[in-house]
Design a protein around this motif. Structure first.
Motif, PDB file in Angstrom:
ATOM      1  N   ASP A 111     -10.868  -0.582   1.079  1.00 28.52           N
ATOM      2  CA  ASP A 111      -9.660  -1.012   1.794  1.00 28.52           C
ATOM      3  C   ASP A 111      -8.465  -1.213   0.864  1.00 28.52           C
ATOM      4  OD1 ASP A 111     -10.921  -0.983   4.292  1.00 28.52           O
ATOM      5  OD2 ASP A 111     -11.734  -2.990   3.953  1.00 28.52           O
ATOM      6  N   ILE A 112      -8.360  -0.352  -0.133  1.00 30.10           N
ATOM      7  CA  ILE A 112      -7.222  -0.363  -1.044  1.00 30.10           C
ATOM      8  C   ILE A 112      -6.443   0.918  -0.784  1.00 30.10           C
ATOM      9  CG2 ILE A 112      -6.518  -0.275  -3.468  1.00 30.10           C
ATOM     10  CD1 ILE A 112      -9.148  -1.767  -4.105  1.00 30.10           C
ATOM     11  N   GLU A 113      -5.134   0.796  -0.635  1.00 29.54           N
ATOM     12  CA  GLU A 113      -4.321   1.972  -0.355  1.00 29.54           C
ATOM     13  C   GLU A 113      -4.337   2.871  -1.587  1.00 29.54           C
ATOM     14  OE1 GLU A 113      -1.457   4.748   0.098  1.00 29.54           O
ATOM     15  OE2 GLU A 113      -1.010   3.152  -1.303  1.00 29.54           O
ATOM     16  N   PRO A 114      -4.907   4.082  -1.481  1.00 27.99           N
ATOM     17  CA  PRO A 114      -5.132   4.932  -2.667  1.00 27.99           C
ATOM     18  C   PRO A 114      -3.873   5.330  -3.425  1.00 27.99           C
ATOM     19  CG  PRO A 114      -6.353   5.787  -0.783  1.00 27.99           C
ATOM     20  CD  PRO A 114      -5.461   4.687  -0.278  1.00 27.99           C
ATOM     21  N   LEU A 115      -2.791   5.671  -2.732  1.00 31.39           N
ATOM     22  CA  LEU A 115      -1.588   6.106  -3.447  1.00 31.39           C
ATOM     23  C   LEU A 115      -0.961   4.963  -4.234  1.00 31.39           C
ATOM     24  CD1 LEU A 115      -0.018   8.569  -0.868  1.00 31.39           C
ATOM     25  CD2 LEU A 115      -1.351   9.076  -2.920  1.00 31.39           C
ATOM     26  N   GLY A 116      -0.998   3.771  -3.675  1.00 28.99           N
ATOM     27  CA  GLY A 116      -0.497   2.600  -4.402  1.00 28.99           C
ATOM     28  C   GLY A 116      -1.332   2.333  -5.649  1.00 28.99           C
ATOM     29  N   LEU A 117      -2.639   2.512  -5.532  1.00 29.89           N
ATOM     30  CA  LEU A 117      -3.527   2.320  -6.677  1.00 29.89           C
ATOM     31  C   LEU A 117      -3.217   3.342  -7.768  1.00 29.89           C
ATOM     32  CD1 LEU A 117      -6.108   0.898  -7.838  1.00 29.89           C
ATOM     33  CD2 LEU A 117      -7.373   2.808  -6.880  1.00 29.89           C
ATOM     34  N   LEU A 118      -3.096   4.614  -7.377  1.00 31.78           N
ATOM     35  CA  LEU A 118      -2.802   5.660  -8.360  1.00 31.78           C
ATOM     36  C   LEU A 118      -1.436   5.455  -9.005  1.00 31.78           C
ATOM     37  CD1 LEU A 118      -4.187   8.874  -6.640  1.00 31.78           C
ATOM     38  CD2 LEU A 118      -5.034   7.783  -8.717  1.00 31.78           C
ATOM     39  N   ALA A 119      -0.438   5.093  -8.193  1.00 34.08           N
ATOM     40  CA  ALA A 119       0.901   4.868  -8.741  1.00 34.08           C
ATOM     41  C   ALA A 119       0.874   3.719  -9.746  1.00 34.08           C
ATOM     42  CB  ALA A 119       1.887   4.581  -7.612  1.00 34.08           C
ATOM     43  N   GLY A 120       0.193   2.634  -9.397  1.00 26.92           N
ATOM     44  CA  GLY A 120       0.089   1.495 -10.315  1.00 26.92           C
ATOM     45  C   GLY A 120      -0.630   1.870 -11.598  1.00 26.92           C
ATOM     46  N   TYR A 121      -1.683   2.662 -11.470  1.00 24.92           N
ATOM     47  CA  TYR A 121      -2.437   3.096 -12.647  1.00 24.92           C
ATOM     48  C   TYR A 121      -1.566   3.960 -13.559  1.00 24.92           C
ATOM     49  CZ  TYR A 121      -6.106   5.168 -15.507  1.00 24.92           C
ATOM     50  OH  TYR A 121      -6.872   5.576 -16.560  1.00 24.92           O
ATOM     51  N   LEU A 122      -0.847   4.913 -12.975  1.00 22.22           N
ATOM     52  CA  LEU A 122       0.009   5.779 -13.784  1.00 22.22           C
ATOM     53  C   LEU A 122       1.150   4.992 -14.436  1.00 22.22           C
ATOM     54  CD1 LEU A 122       0.074   8.957 -11.528  1.00 22.22           C
ATOM     55  CD2 LEU A 122      -1.202   8.605 -13.663  1.00 22.22           C
ATOM     56  N   GLN A 123       1.669   3.989 -13.731  1.00 25.13           N
ATOM     57  CA  GLN A 123       2.702   3.138 -14.323  1.00 25.13           C
ATOM     58  C   GLN A 123       2.141   2.370 -15.521  1.00 25.13           C
ATOM     59  OE1 GLN A 123       3.986   0.809 -10.983  1.00 25.13           O
ATOM     60  NE2 GLN A 123       5.359   2.405 -10.218  1.00 25.13           N
TER      61      GLN A 123
END
Length: 164
Positions: A111-123
């Protein structure tokens, strides 16, 4: 408890039916070994023999589904996407795609929004000079950590959870 007798009776019928199928499978396999079956039927019996342990596993673990539909549905999106995107073109691209699909599927499952997770990781990678986070700085991106669980979206809120 109401219904217990009906459940026990159904379980007994199921066990008897399963034992009957197994006995017939063994009988048919011996007929196939003697050359008494049509080659197509012998092939089906051989396949059933090869797969029997997996089919019988449900007896010991009834929580296992009898089919593989969940896994097949999970793989459908990446397979169709790869077809529509004209493949990966290179081995490294296929591995990268597999990694991204794994991360996004894991995020969605928790239940974690995947694009937000990826964006945060890349940041976070950018903040580290292009280096992937490690140790404690990786925790916000792992759904099994307390910081990772904080990213979960409430059921009533379709927006991404808090960032790192």
């Amino acid at each position: 408890m109401p219904g217990t007798d009906a459940r026990e009776d159904a379980a007994g019928r199921w066990q008897r039916a399963f034992a009957d199928i197994d006995a017939h499978r063994i009988l048919q396999a011996s007929d196939a070994a003697k050359g008494l079956l049509h080659p197509a039927a012998a092939k089906v019996i051989a396949t059933l023999d090869n797969e029997w342990d997996g089919l019988a596993r449900h007896r010991e673990l009834p929580q296992l589904p009898l089919d593989n539909n969940t896994a097949e549905r999970t793989l459908r999106t990446p397979v169709i996407g790869r077809k529509n995107f004209y493949g990966s073109g290179a081995g490294w691209a296929a591995h990268l795609a597999a990694d991204v699909w794994t991360v996004t599927a894991t995020a969605a499952r928790h239940d974690i929004e995947p694009l937000g997770l990826l964006a945060g990781y890349l940041q976070e990678c950018a903040r580290n000079g292009g280096t992937a986070p490690a140790g404690a700085s990786l925790d916000p991106f792992l759904p099994w950590t307390q910081q990772g669980r904080a990213r979960r979206c409430p059921a009533s809120d379709p927006r991404p959870g808090p960032g790192p």
